[in-house]
Motif scaffolding. Structure first.
Motif, mmCIF file in Angstrom:
data_model
loop_
_atom_site.group_PDB
_atom_site.id
_atom_site.type_symbol
_atom_site.label_atom_id
_atom_site.label_comp_id
_atom_site.label_asym_id
_atom_site.label_seq_id
_atom_site.Cartn_x
_atom_site.Cartn_y
_atom_site.Cartn_z
ATOM 1 N N ILE A 6 9.767 7.437 -2.426
ATOM 2 C CA ILE A 6 8.429 6.855 -2.530
ATOM 3 C C ILE A 6 8.289 6.150 -3.876
ATOM 4 O O ILE A 6 8.543 6.742 -4.925
ATOM 5 N N ALA A 7 7.890 4.881 -3.831
ATOM 6 C CA ALA A 7 7.645 4.116 -5.054
ATOM 7 C C ALA A 7 6.345 4.601 -5.682
ATOM 8 O O ALA A 7 5.330 4.735 -5.003
ATOM 9 N N LEU A 8 6.383 4.879 -6.991
ATOM 10 C CA LEU A 8 5.214 5.395 -7.694
ATOM 11 C C LEU A 8 4.612 4.388 -8.669
ATOM 12 O O LEU A 8 3.570 4.646 -9.246
ATOM 13 N N GLY A 9 5.263 3.255 -8.871
ATOM 14 C CA GLY A 9 4.794 2.270 -9.835
ATOM 15 C C GLY A 9 5.445 2.476 -11.188
ATOM 16 O O GLY A 9 6.119 3.476 -11.431
ATOM 17 N N ASN A 10 5.270 1.533 -12.097
ATOM 18 C CA ASN A 10 5.862 1.559 -13.440
ATOM 19 C C ASN A 10 7.375 1.728 -13.395
ATOM 20 O O ASN A 10 7.961 2.355 -14.262
ATOM 21 N N GLY A 11 8.006 1.199 -12.340
ATOM 22 C CA GLY A 11 9.451 1.294 -12.212
ATOM 23 C C GLY A 11 9.953 2.647 -11.782
ATOM 24 O O GLY A 11 11.146 2.904 -11.807
ATOM 25 N N CYS A 12 9.051 3.539 -11.395
ATOM 26 C CA CYS A 12 9.432 4.898 -11.014
ATOM 27 C C CYS A 12 9.332 5.098 -9.508
ATOM 28 O O CYS A 12 8.522 4.484 -8.836
ATOM 29 N N ASN A 111 7.918 2.473 4.071
ATOM 30 C CA ASN A 111 6.791 3.277 4.540
ATOM 31 C C ASN A 111 5.477 2.874 3.894
ATOM 32 O O ASN A 111 4.600 3.682 3.667
ATOM 33 N N GLY A 112 5.334 1.598 3.593
ATOM 34 C CA GLY A 112 4.085 1.121 3.027
ATOM 35 C C GLY A 112 3.894 1.483 1.572
ATOM 36 O O GLY A 112 2.825 1.286 1.032
ATOM 37 N N MET A 113 4.912 1.992 0.923
ATOM 38 C CA MET A 113 4.770 2.428 -0.456
ATOM 39 C C MET A 113 5.333 1.405 -1.435
ATOM 40 O O MET A 113 5.522 1.698 -2.592
ATOM 41 N N ASP A 114 5.640 0.186 -0.979
ATOM 42 C CA ASP A 114 6.260 -0.803 -1.849
ATOM 43 C C ASP A 114 5.221 -1.392 -2.791
ATOM 44 O O ASP A 114 4.140 -1.770 -2.378
ATOM 45 N N ASP A 115 5.590 -1.502 -4.050
ATOM 46 C CA ASP A 115 4.667 -2.075 -5.025
ATOM 47 C C ASP A 115 4.965 -3.556 -5.258
ATOM 48 O O ASP A 115 4.535 -4.127 -6.233
ATOM 49 N N GLY A 116 5.722 -4.170 -4.348
ATOM 50 C CA GLY A 116 6.041 -5.572 -4.470
ATOM 51 C C GLY A 116 7.405 -5.826 -5.081
ATOM 52 O O GLY A 116 7.996 -6.867 -4.902
ATOM 53 N N SER A 117 7.953 -4.872 -5.783
ATOM 54 C CA SER A 117 9.258 -5.052 -6.408
ATOM 55 C C SER A 117 10.354 -4.380 -5.598
ATOM 56 O O SER A 117 11.481 -4.328 -6.031
ATOM 57 N N ASN A 118 10.043 -3.841 -4.443
ATOM 58 C CA ASN A 118 10.969 -3.120 -3.580
ATOM 59 C C ASN A 118 11.520 -1.886 -4.285
ATOM 60 O O ASN A 118 12.674 -1.517 -4.105
ATOM 61 N N ALA A 119 10.710 -1.249 -5.118
ATOM 62 C CA ALA A 119 11.110 -0.025 -5.810
ATOM 63 C C ALA A 119 11.459 1.020 -4.778
ATOM 64 O O ALA A 119 10.805 1.148 -3.765
ATOM 65 N N GLY A 120 12.512 1.772 -5.035
ATOM 66 C CA GLY A 120 12.955 2.787 -4.100
ATOM 67 C C GLY A 120 14.142 2.331 -3.284
ATOM 68 O O GLY A 120 14.842 3.147 -2.719
#
Length: 200
Positions: A6-12, A111-120
């Motif tokens: 799950i992408a959490l933002g701030n690159g995490c 799963n809809g958790m992308d912050d636009g940078s495809n983190a994860g």
């Protein structure tokens, strides 16, 4: 056991291990990303997860409460991991081959958790789940190695990173570990070839 990234933002991002028997139980968690951001998330998790986690709430609600983040809502019609298996039982998806083939948008938005940078997603193969030719009906491994670089924090499948590092002449091997540079920021990074073999 069911694994989610799950992408959490701030690159995490975090990889959670859910129990198939009790999916709302406190999961195992591994955090990926820049070390300073990950340290803050780990402090929150280890200091209060056991007190705050409520099995009557959804995993998403619990993660938001414990990690003090706001996760984007899942997009309708997107099935991954345990959700894919549940969709098969409900009859909204025919089989795991449909999930693996991408017919259910498996890796498109994590799963809809992308912050636009495809983190994860793995920064080498750009996929969240690594396909396993020996078990094509199962969802593959999620990225498990993250770059320790302060400004990078990209995540990789162990097999993808091992293959990448194996092609570089400056990569060093010590026992079962390859040491080289992150493909994006050139920070020192290492990967166990045992973990890579397990994920391949």
């Amino acid at each position: 056991c069911c694994s989610r990234c799950i992408a959490l933002g701030n690159g995490c991002s975090c990889q959670i291990q859910l129990s198939a028997a009790v999916p709302t139980a406190l999961p195992g968690v591994t955090f990926h990303g820049p070390s300073s951001n990950v340290a803050a998330l780990q402090n929150l998790w280890y200091s209060c997860a056991h007190q705050i986690w409520d099995q009557q709430q959804s995993v998403r609600q619990n993660l938001e409460a414990v990690l003090q983040v706001s996760l984007p809502p899942p997009k309708p019609g997107v099935h991954k991991g345990c959700a894919a298996a549940a969709a098969i039982r409900r009859g909204t998806v025919n089989n795991m081959e449909q999930v693996a083939s991408g017919d259910t948008k498996d890796d498109e938005d994590m799963n809809g958790m992308d912050d636009g940078s495809n983190a994860g997603a793995c920064a080498v193969c750009y996929s969240v789940h690594l396909p396993n030719p020996a078990r094509p009906k199962q969802i593959g491994a999620a990225p498990s190695v993250s770059c320790p670089g302060q400004s990078c924090g990209r995540v990789y499948h162990a097999a993808c990173l091992a293959e990448w590092l194996g092609t570089l002449p400056e990569t060093r091997r010590v026992f079962d570990t390859l040491f080289g540079s992150c493909p994006f920021c050139n920070s020192p990074i290492g990967v166990s070839t045992r973990a890579a073999a397990a994920n391949a």
